[in-house]
Scaffold this active site. Structure first.
Site, short mmCIF file in Angstrom:
data_model
loop_
_atom_site.label_atom_id
_atom_site.label_comp_id
_atom_site.label_asym_id
_atom_site.label_seq_id
_atom_site.Cartn_x
_atom_site.Cartn_y
_atom_site.Cartn_z
N ILE A 125 48.74 22.02 37.98
CA ILE A 125 48.21 22.84 39.07
C ILE A 125 48.57 24.27 38.69
CG2 ILE A 125 48.30 23.43 41.52
CD1 ILE A 125 48.98 20.55 42.14
N PRO A 126 47.61 25.06 38.18
CA PRO A 126 47.93 26.30 37.46
C PRO A 126 48.29 27.49 38.34
CG PRO A 126 45.57 26.01 37.57
CD PRO A 126 46.17 24.78 38.21
N CYS A 127 49.45 27.41 39.00
CA CYS A 127 49.86 28.50 39.88
C CYS A 127 50.20 29.77 39.09
CB CYS A 127 51.03 28.08 40.75
SG CYS A 127 52.45 27.45 39.84
N HIS A 128 50.34 29.68 37.75
CA HIS A 128 50.56 30.88 36.96
C HIS A 128 49.35 31.81 37.00
CE1 HIS A 128 48.65 27.98 34.20
NE2 HIS A 128 48.13 29.04 33.57
N ARG A 129 48.18 31.28 37.41
CA ARG A 129 46.96 32.08 37.48
C ARG A 129 46.85 32.84 38.80
NH1 ARG A 129 43.37 27.03 35.19
NH2 ARG A 129 44.32 26.98 33.11
#
Length: 331
Positions: A294-298
């Site tokens: 779940i790409p929360c770095h984006r």
């Protein structure tokens, strides 16, 4: 090594608390190694405390059942914080031995005249397993340029992805035990950057879905993959947090959105209400148990600043830069 002293009467209350016993008799049984728990399937012979870890010795009544053994291991390892489980079986009980070996146990010793069966003393096999040896739930480690990614889960799911820095001591006890077992630690810390051990290290013998996640995340780091096909198990949480995670899943590879962008989507474009939710969106991102997948770095600040990331801003910067400069052929 700590000091050693004789147990005195005035120590009784402390021992009751330490050993989780209600009576002095129960304390005595634990110290003497007598049976401290029994039911129709097995009996616990001792439950020893060593600083923050524990060891359990179990004697089964009859043959060892595979499913029951697995449930028992999960209970001791993940509910009771036990580090080592030992099992005693008759030395000629081949069926139980096969079940134990299939569940990851190793034989530690043969105990002579250990069991009293049918009016005679018989030899017993002593088998053991420690929590890092348990293969139905475990951790796969992925060394990369900035540190180590730890993927944690079971046979058919992943429930945690976390980041470890080189030369640091993991704060998570379970990750620390597994990393140490894999040889990734030295002198109580993760091995330093450039350590030759990382060069040849490969995660192996992990649960199936953890191995799949390790493979796919490696492909992502090698710029060979943009999306993931990994089964994840998320904790029970609020509808709001789930909604935030669902929106984050849709952010494409190489793109970013702000916390306010996500809040606007949640409020149907109501800017006033969105401003009230921006901080809550950030908190939901920080609670994401499976970053990268779940790409929360984006998700970044409205002004473009890289704020907030469970693993640390330096990892967020690496992942965004990695995606920005990825040169993948179009499908």
């Amino acid at each position: 090594m700590g000091s050693v002293h004789k147990v005195r009467l005035q120590d009784a209350s402390r021992l009751k608390s330490l050993l989780n016993c209600e009576t002095a008799v129960a304390v005595e049984n634990k110290i003497r190694g007598k049976t401290i728990y029994t039911d129709d399937n097995y009996e616990v012979l001792s439950f020893c405390t060593f600083t923050s870890s524990h060891a359990v010795i179990i004697r089964f009544k009859g043959n060892v059942n595979s499913g029951f053994t697995d449930d028992l291991l999960k209970f001791f390892f993940f509910e009771k914080n036990v580090y080592k489980v030992s099992v005693i079986i008759p030395v000629d009980d081949n069926k139980s031995e096969e079940v134990l070996v299939n569940n990851g146990f190793m034989q530690e010793a043969v105990l002579h005249d250990e069991l009293y069966i049918d009016d005679s003393f018989k030899d017993a096999g002593l088998f053991y397993i420690t929590v890092p040896m348990y293969r139905k739930y475990n951790v796969g480690f992925i060394p990369f340029q900035r540190g180590i990614i730890a993927v944690r889960g079971g046979v058919d799911y992943v429930d945690s992805v976390s980041f470890l820095r080189f030369d640091e001591t993991p704060t998570d006890r379970y990750l620390k035990l597994c990393a140490d077992f894999c040889g990734l630690m030295k002198n109580g810390r993760m091995r330093p950057r450039g350590d030759v051990y990382y060069k040849d290290y490969e995660a192996d013998d992990c649960p199936a879905e953890v191995m799949r996640a390790v493979k796919e995340i490696k492909e992502y780091l090698y710029k060979e993959r943009m999306t993931f096909d990994i089964s994840i198990r998320l904790p029970k949480t609020s509808d709001f947090r789930s909604s935030v995670w669902d929106i984050i899943k849709k952010i494409p590879y190489g793109y970013t959105r702000s916390y306010e962008d996500i809040a606007l989507e949640l409020t149907g474009g109501n800017k006033k209400e969105a401003r009230k939710l921006t901080r809550a969106v950030g908190h939901a991102c920080s609670e994401n148990p499976v970053p990268i997948i779940i790409p929360c770095h984006r998700v970044i600040g409205k002004d473009g600043k890289l704020v907030g990331f469970t693993g640390g801003v330096e990892f967020k910067d690496f992942l965004l830069t990695h995606e920005l400069f990825a040169a993948l052929p179009l499908a």
